[in-house]
Design an enzyme around this catalytic site. Structure first.
Site, PDB file in Angstrom:
ATOM      1  N   GLU A  55     -21.327 -59.022 -21.136  1.00 11.47           N
ATOM      2  CA  GLU A  55     -19.851 -59.227 -21.044  1.00 11.47           C
ATOM      3  C   GLU A  55     -19.067 -60.036 -22.125  1.00 11.47           C
ATOM      4  O   GLU A  55     -17.852 -59.738 -22.626  1.00 11.47           O
ATOM      5  CB  GLU A  55     -19.659 -60.060 -19.518  1.00 11.47           C
ATOM      6  CG  GLU A  55     -19.904 -59.124 -18.298  1.00 11.47           C
ATOM      7  CD  GLU A  55     -19.841 -59.906 -17.053  1.00 11.47           C
ATOM      8  OE1 GLU A  55     -19.480 -58.882 -16.178  1.00 11.47           O
ATOM      9  OE2 GLU A  55     -20.097 -60.996 -17.076  1.00 11.47           O
TER      10      GLU A  55
ATOM     11  N   ASP B  98     -28.860 -71.024  -6.805  1.00 16.49           N
ATOM     12  CA  ASP B  98     -29.710 -70.817  -7.992  1.00 16.49           C
ATOM     13  C   ASP B  98     -30.975 -71.824  -8.186  1.00 16.49           C
ATOM     14  O   ASP B  98     -31.733 -71.676  -9.074  1.00 16.49           O
ATOM     15  CB  ASP B  98     -28.924 -70.951  -9.149  1.00 16.49           C
ATOM     16  CG  ASP B  98     -28.024 -69.711  -9.349  1.00 16.49           C
ATOM     17  OD1 ASP B  98     -28.169 -68.817  -8.721  1.00 16.49           O
ATOM     18  OD2 ASP B  98     -27.529 -69.735 -10.530  1.00 16.49           O
TER      19      ASP B  98
ATOM     20  N   GLY C 210     -23.164 -80.096  -4.264  1.00 15.03           N
ATOM     21  CA  GLY C 210     -22.844 -78.842  -5.177  1.00 15.03           C
ATOM     22  C   GLY C 210     -21.883 -78.017  -4.338  1.00 15.03           C
ATOM     23  O   GLY C 210     -22.138 -77.582  -2.885  1.00 15.03           O
TER      24      GLY C 210
END
Lengths: 428, 428
Positions: free
Chosen positions: B172, B302, B13
């Site tokens: 947002e 995460d 990642g």
């Protein structure tokens, strides 16, 4: 002036021709509806830059509504044309239909495969923004797959790109891909050497850009070869299959990417008009650009075949489409003002402003009337002219910024693989 | 220093955590291979700007190879992880496998549907660039279809957008969509009035941004409502079907677009590790971020559940991921330098630099330690902080340019519908 009834002008297509018509034509007794199957006007001359990671899609595309939002007399429809009824003066859309007093056909062209539609899935063309994004992803994907590949033959195949057709699009693509591999990706990989990537350009005639004077074509060819592009002249493609191109001499080239830049044909919708077409599907228009037997219908741009006094057809380039748009706008305005009294209409005359093609970083050829040049000056001229014609001020600045940046940094920031296309499997 | 054997560090990642590790970790006796399923590092905090036509995809995405090209000790692979063998210290990829001495798991998260995966096709989430482009196309498409629609009920449905979840992403998005409709598209249509478009924000708790102090949440809520967003607090979603959302109270909202911003879960690949996970699928890591029983394997960002001294988990935000990347880099460096003698490892400590959310044009909230603010100053702070953290100098300039331009022109130039997503049919 006597109050005359409201006319409805329907414009099909918001490319250079249709958009220029809309921007030129304005009459208190008329309203315009413009229909396009995309929501944006595309600056096609720079489409190859998106395919080659030089620019991002929004930098060469402007929302049609945005361009025309100040024109309250214009309605923009994101819709598709299904058929025409020239007698009823009606256009059938995918959703709804439109009655018109005047119809302007400006739907442009599409990639033409000379009767081999089956080649399209293996050798995509470059006409739309989606085409460009698909090609960009496929090219980048091929390098990534090569980096993961242990079989040398397959690696070589993945690193081979074939561009079919040595016209402006083919030349610009081949040059841009060669630069991408040699000056941008060259530092990025560890297992493969992108500078070893092969870019082949297949051209049927003795030189690329055969529409230019021989010395300019020769210069373009030299500049391309200087970038490392391998050009095959005087040979045609016999067949295209998944991952390989077969030439007329039987030679087979295995390639990770095959791009078709050899032909353009008018939109197939012209067949539904019931008028005479040429073999490229273009409408044979009258000298005033109207359709035979239909003075209220006009065909402009790539979907119209218009002969010049020389007997040569008007070339399918954006300046010609824009000139046609203005010509038709004038005719319709005069007619509305004359309260539909039959007027003799002027024949369309194409004014050739010259032609140019870019080959790469500070490499190009330009032919502007008497003035011929190549190399850096031609490239500057190309840059300048394309920038001033870019529709939308903000884009012009952003694109100039982009170019300046990548020119000095050798960096192409739009190297992003998005939305793997459904046919990406074909890279295997 | 005694010559020690070459270590292979595999990083899975290239998000904020993985990339920061790569940029921090460097050792003469080690080489890095970083694997990502995309070819770009994504600046996720601005992803909603792409979905809302404010920025183009390449402006928030940088090719991973480009960022790391100067690091000849790093190999980047565009590849997918299939499974792990923690005993053999091996990672199985879609193409090939990798042996490692150290493994850094930084694969991030994905949109989580609380056990309702079937909702995904009707209510896409916003995690990847493709998600953002898909949402952008769907939102613009809905307005276009409404302009072509004669049935008022269907028109209203198309002009209704539901955002599920009042966290930062939901806030947002809702704010950006409201602005898009009211200040950008408002002049563009003739048959519909975009300012009548409804944007609903569904939030389970009494206020949006519930992770912020109540006064800031209340301010955010006021600012959103000032933009015309209709907020539903204290209510959950019961079901989502094609074009409609059913709330817990049985109310059904018909919507042309439904966007899921309610949940994030770790990549499902964590299940293949054979270690303890929390209900969001995150790896329960040791205080030093290593995996229980596997000191050579680390989980960051995460996909890791790390508890702070307060007992609260470290939040899933990019600064935390970056801090974890640096922490692991230090540990591995020290260990290699000590020639693998067992060292006591420091526990990871999260330093909260504060949190902020933007709501729209000069509307935002910011909470930086003692310092709280909202409205224009918060928006400026947000703008500034996001710009300095944007990876890649050129992007920073281009984005600043973009924002300045759209701020003064009320123009969003990325209003481009590309590559109609396969699920676009669901807008019907």
């Amino acid at each position: 002036m006597i109050e005359s009834k409201q006319r409805h002008v329907v414009v099909l297509g918001a490319g250079f021709g249709g958009l220029t018509f809309c921007q030129t034509f304005r009459h208190p007794a008329a309203r315009i509806t413009v229909v396009d199957r995309t929501n944006h006007h595309l600056f096609q001359p720079l489409l190859y830059q998106v395919a080659a990671c030089g620019l991002s899609a929004p930098e060469i595309a402007q929302p049609i509504r945005g361009i025309l939002s100040h024109r309250t007399d214009i309605t923009v429809l994101f819709n598709r044309v299904v058929s025409f009824d020239l007698v009823k003066q009606q256009v059938q859309l995918e959703k709804g239909k439109l009655d018109y007093d005047y119809l302007v056909l400006a739907m442009g062209g599409q990639t033409g495969y000379f009767g081999h539609p089956e080649w399209e899935r293996f050798a995509p063309g470059l006409k739309t923004l989606d085409d460009a994004l698909r090609i960009r992803s496929k090219i980048l994907l091929a390098f990534e797959q090569a980096e993961n590949e242990n079989n040398p033959a397959e690696r070589d195949r993945l690193l081979t790109t074939v561009v079919v057709g040595g016209g402006p699009t083919g030349v610009e693509l081949a040059g841009a891909f060669a630069e991408l591999a040699r000056t941008v990706l060259n530092r990025d990989f560890r297992r493969i050497d992108p500078t070893k990537a092969r870019i082949l350009l297949i051209e049927g005639s003795p030189l690329v850009l055969s529409h230019l004077p021989p010395d300019l074509s020769a210069s373009a060819q030299r500049q391309l070869e200087g970038l490392g592009v391998q050009i095959r002249n005087n040979i045609h493609v016999k067949d295209i299959r998944a991952g390989e191109v077969e030439l007329a001499n039987g030679e087979i080239i295995c390639a990770g990417n095959i791009i078709w830049a050899a032909g353009v044909s008018a939109t197939p919708l012209t067949r539904k008009l019931g008028v005479k077409l040429d073999k490229a599907g273009r409408v044979k228009a009258n000298p005033d650009l109207s359709l035979p037997g239909h003075p209220e219908v006009f065909a402009i741009g790539d979907m119209a075949l218009v002969l010049q006094e020389s007997g040569q057809p008007v070339p399918g380039v954006s300046p010609a489409a824009m000139q046609m748009g203005r010509h038709v706008a004038k005719i319709i305005e005069r007619e509305i003002n004359s309260h539909d009294q039959p007027l003799s209409r002027a024949a369309f005359k194409y004014r050739d402003k010259g032609t140019m093609a870019t080959i790469g970083r500070s490499a190009a050829v330009a032919w502007l009337g008497r003035f011929k040049c190549s190399g850096f000056p031609a490239w500057l001229a190309w840059l300048f002219i394309h920038l001033i014609f870019l529709i939308g001020f903000r884009n012009r600045l952003a694109v100039l910024f982009q170019w300046t940046w990548s020119y000095f940094s050798f960096n192409r920031s739009a190297r992003i693989i998005t939305y793997a296309p459904p046919d990406s499997s074909e890279t295997k």
